[in-house]
Design an enzyme around this catalytic site. Sequence first.
Site, PDB file in Angstrom:
ATOM      1  N   CYS A 134       0.242  -0.915   0.326  1.00 29.15           N
ATOM      2  CA  CYS A 134       0.260   0.088  -0.217  1.00 29.15           C
ATOM      3  C   CYS A 134       1.006   1.067  -0.117  1.00 29.15           C
ATOM      4  O   CYS A 134       2.373   1.860   0.942  1.00 29.15           O
ATOM      5  CB  CYS A 134      -0.702   0.459   1.250  1.00 29.15           C
ATOM      6  SG  CYS A 134      -1.949   1.153   1.195  1.00 29.15           S
ATOM      7  N   GLU A 177      -9.156  -0.719  -3.114  1.00 30.52           N
ATOM      8  CA  GLU A 177      -8.995   0.652  -3.496  1.00 30.52           C
ATOM      9  C   GLU A 177     -10.437   1.182  -2.294  1.00 30.52           C
ATOM     10  O   GLU A 177     -10.445   2.037  -1.484  1.00 30.52           O
ATOM     11  CB  GLU A 177      -8.552   1.157  -4.515  1.00 30.52           C
ATOM     12  CG  GLU A 177      -7.625   0.761  -5.304  1.00 30.52           C
ATOM     13  CD  GLU A 177      -6.225   1.942  -4.152  1.00 30.52           C
ATOM     14  OE1 GLU A 177      -6.613   3.608  -3.542  1.00 30.52           O
ATOM     15  OE2 GLU A 177      -5.486   1.710  -4.677  1.00 30.52           O
TER      16      GLU A 177
END
Length: 218
Positions: A134, A177
């Site tokens: 991430c 997301e």
Amino acid sequence: MTAAAPADDVPAMLPPGALVERVEAVLAQDLPAIVRAGHPVLRRPAQDFEGQLDDGTLGRLIATMRRVMHEAPGVGLAAPQIGIPLRIAVLEDRGVQDPAVAEARGRTPLPFTVLINPRYEAADGALAAFYEGCLSVPGYQAVVERHARITATYTQPGGITVTAGFEGWPARIVQHETDHLNGQLYLDRALLRSLTADAEHHRWAQPTVDAARRGLGF
């Protein structure tokens, strides 16, 4: 090109005028910084996009998010990751050259996609476990088990709401997301014994996580 300082704290809800000011402040930066884990904007559900930005401002925001994603580099970016608490994410993945990796992970190219107010559900009971990273948690990767196939409903920038199926790696990106927009990081779902520093990840960079399961005991 240098990154600007991280965004200041952002209230859980911003009225339309304050939200526009926040967006314009971010867009005024040369290259908006990606906020890191520990920033409260990453831990609050983002606000639904309900026309708070005019078409021109929305277009500039999407273009900026795409540029930040490419510069990082990454395959997805959610608006909260640049300090904007709106349910907007951009995705794009060119895939990988290694055919064994592409086949094992279902990593097919994902064309540039904008998700506004997305939600998803599993298409079936199939699950897949792979390493994820991430941009807001740099330096580490961990295995996350996610739905292998999903059905996602989202609005496009032109205002059209669509329902589409995703599978393999594109499905993983959509889930990752969308989780950001719900105030979740991938570590919330990760098998923490799999957590690996980037400097050590070469040990487990095979197409599947089988070797990592044996070596790290998860």
